[in-house]
Scaffold this motif. Structure first.
Motif, PDB file in Angstrom:
ATOM      1  N   ALA A  68       1.143   2.327  -3.529  1.00 50.55           N
ATOM      2  CA  ALA A  68      -0.270   2.470  -4.169  1.00 50.55           C
ATOM      3  C   ALA A  68      -0.383   3.926  -4.643  1.00 50.55           C
ATOM      4  O   ALA A  68      -0.782   4.056  -6.053  1.00 50.55           O
ATOM      5  N   ARG A 124      -6.389   1.350  -4.054  1.00 47.94           N
ATOM      6  CA  ARG A 124      -5.624   0.602  -4.650  1.00 47.94           C
ATOM      7  C   ARG A 124      -6.407   0.312  -6.028  1.00 47.94           C
ATOM      8  O   ARG A 124      -5.743   0.283  -7.157  1.00 47.94           O
ATOM      9  N   PRO A 183      -7.621  -4.783   1.666  1.00 45.58           N
ATOM     10  CA  PRO A 183      -7.218  -3.717   2.254  1.00 45.58           C
ATOM     11  C   PRO A 183      -7.783  -3.544   3.693  1.00 45.58           C
ATOM     12  O   PRO A 183      -8.985  -3.984   3.743  1.00 45.58           O
ATOM     13  N   ASP A 231       0.677  -1.261   0.084  1.00 48.73           N
ATOM     14  CA  ASP A 231      -0.131   0.085   0.117  1.00 48.73           C
ATOM     15  C   ASP A 231       0.876   1.402   0.034  1.00 48.73           C
ATOM     16  O   ASP A 231       0.439   2.295  -0.470  1.00 48.73           O
ATOM     17  N   THR A 235      -8.412   2.847   1.558  1.00 50.75           N
ATOM     18  CA  THR A 235      -7.263   2.052   0.894  1.00 50.75           C
ATOM     19  C   THR A 235      -7.953   1.222  -0.221  1.00 50.75           C
ATOM     20  O   THR A 235      -7.273   1.231  -1.227  1.00 50.75           O
TER      21      THR A 235
END
Length: 506
Positions: free
Chosen positions: A303, A329, A320, A300, A325
């Motif tokens: 990302a 992503r 996630p 992450d 998140t």
């Protein structure tokens, strides 16, 4: 675009301008023109996106420049803090009009709120509990309400206000203008809209990444077994039309492990994670952007730095931790107006995380489909050719010859797996012979070591003999060492013709 362009009257425009508010946000651009006509609206937007003016400006304008005393508009909110915030925003917009706004919420003395109502406040912003409380005391009359707004309706349902909302709606006229705003759209919100609204228009406004995601990305959610994920991913990577792909993992270790696994299976993969230095990460990213690598495994941390327009697939190897998140992503695909596919694996232990994400993003998939690498729906959902396996053609031979001496790497050499199987079969035969003779070291048949190429004779077969025959005596161990030395020098024939008895066996 300005608020005047949205048909907002000049005194309200001037009031906003005095506070430096000049241009409308997307949610305001979409809701204001419709709301001014009296259209019922479901606005889907998060807190902080400007929705207060989206419903507040039409509400103030529709009440008129000089509304009569008495409650004509009601805004219901879930918390005290939001009641104060909405009241302050509406006061700014109505500062050039005699319209007054009263904030009604718990935790504050009744007297001041009652005084505002008696003074003829036309707009009430309140929490459900205190509104009903004042109704019971006959201090709040909702029988002349023309405009109703439910703000952050999903949060009100989470806080258990559904019965209070129903009671409030029973106290207001059936003919009214109703607007409902919610960050998510779960089933209870839809039910509210159907019961209390008239042909509402659903407007969704969000940040660019989120809106693009909803429009251009196909979301596939699977409940997968951790030991089967690599095989599933390898098959997805062979889907029709699959281009650049980003695979997200939760940890650096998982990223490093996965990139090696995919390389072994024949895929052109690279990784970007915290255990790599900056130069390695930049090199991997450059190779991915240039198309030299078409699979990127990332954590992450990386990302937000992946800005590549032609990513066709995003795979969440591990789910996630939160909706934001997830959005970051999957926002790596479906960019620049292109379509994309986002596949998310949910472990059994992470179902609670998916429940939160599903609710926040209104996917309507509370129970992900249980999926394995052999599941027929996997191939159908993602356009994977039937019969696809998780290893590219030729990947096995490449893996077998990667560590072998150059002179042994020939096209007619059998694959490593076949060689090991042959050596293992011979070892098992010798094991059975010794077992039948009670461990005697004078077998009449020579050991078929020459059936296996020399490099493979040093790995696997000897250990298989010990494992499968159960021979643990010192003589057997010495014989195995002797065979290894013979294989290592390339003297396969000498090894095969050496009697299995001799001094070593005595």
């Amino acid at each position: 675009m300005t608020f005047a362009d949205l048909s907002i009257e000049q005194d309200i425009v001037d009031a906003l301008a005095s506070k430096g508010i000049l241009e409308p946000f997307p949610i305001q651009q979409q809701t204001i023109p419709l709301a001014l006509t009296g259209q019922d609206i479901i606005g889907q937007a998060k807190t902080g996106t400007g929705k207060t003016f989206g419903f507040g400006l039409p509400l103030i304008q529709r009440l008129g420049a000089a509304p009569e005393p008495g409650v004509k508009a009601l805004v219901v909110v879930p918390t005290r803090e939001l009641a104060v915030q909405v009241t302050e925003d509406l006061e700014v917009a109505a500062m050039n009009r005699p319209t007054t706004i009263a904030a009604i919420y718990g935790g504050k003395a009744y007297e001041g709120q009652i005084e505002q109502l008696k003074a003829g406040a036309q707009i009430v912003v309140g929490t459900p509990g205190r509104l009903i409380d004042l109704q019971r005391q006959h201090m709040l009359d909702l029988s002349h309400v023309q405009e109703v707004v439910l703000d952050e309706a999903d949060r009100m349902l989470d806080l258990g206000f559904l019965s209070d909302i129903e009671r409030i709606f029973q106290s207001i006229p059936e003919v009214r203008h109703t607007m409902l705003f919610s960050a998510t759209m779960p089933a209870p919100i839809v039910a509210l809209a159907r019961r209390f609204m008239s042909r509402p228009v659903h407007i969704r406004a969000s940040d660019p990444d989120e809106g693009l995601m909803q429009a251009n990305i196909k979301h596939v959610i699977y409940r997968a077994h951790s030991l089967d994920k690599d095989e599933v991913i390898a098959r997805i990577l062979q889907a029709e039309g699959r281009g650049k792909t980003v695979v997200f993992t939760r940890t650096k270790r998982a990223a490093a492990k996965l990139v090696e696994e995919l390389k072994d299976r024949g895929f052109n993969a690279a990784a970007v994670h915290g255990d790599l230095n900056q130069e390695q990460r930049e090199r991997a990213m450059a190779a991915f952007k240039a198309g030299k690598r078409d699979v990127l495994i990332a954590t992450d941390v990386a990302a937000r730095g992946i800005d590549v327009d032609d990513v066709t697939h995003v795979i969440n190897h591990t789910i996630p931790d939160d909706p934001d998140t997830y959005l970051h992503r999957v926002g790596r695909t479906g960019r620049a107006g292109k379509t994309g596919i986002a596949v998310t694996f949910v472990d059994w232990d992470d179902l609670h995380k998916w429940t939160l994400i599903d609710k926040a993003l209104a996917f309507g998939i509370p129970e992900p489909t249980e999926t394995y690498s052999s599941s027929p729906h996997l191939f159908e959902d993602l356009d994977i050719p039937v019969g696809t396996k998780g290893r590219l053609p030729g990947a096995s031979s490449h893996a077998a010859t990667a560590g072998a001496p150059a002179e042994k790497r020939s096209s007619d050499r059998p694959p490593r797996d076949g060689a090991r199987d042959g050596a293992r079969d011979g070892s098992r035969a010798r094991s059975r012979d010794r077992t039948r003779t009670g461990g005697s070291q004078h077998s009449s048949a020579p050991a078929p070591v020459s059936e296996s190429p020399a490099p493979d004779a040093t790995t696997g077969p000897a250990d298989d003999v010990a494992t499968e025959s159960g021979a643990t005596d010192g003589a057997a161990k010495r014989r195995r060492r002797r065979r290894r030395r013979g294989a290592g020098t390339g003297s396969a024939e000498a090894t095969a013709s050496t009697p299995q008895g001799g001094s070593d066996g005595e």
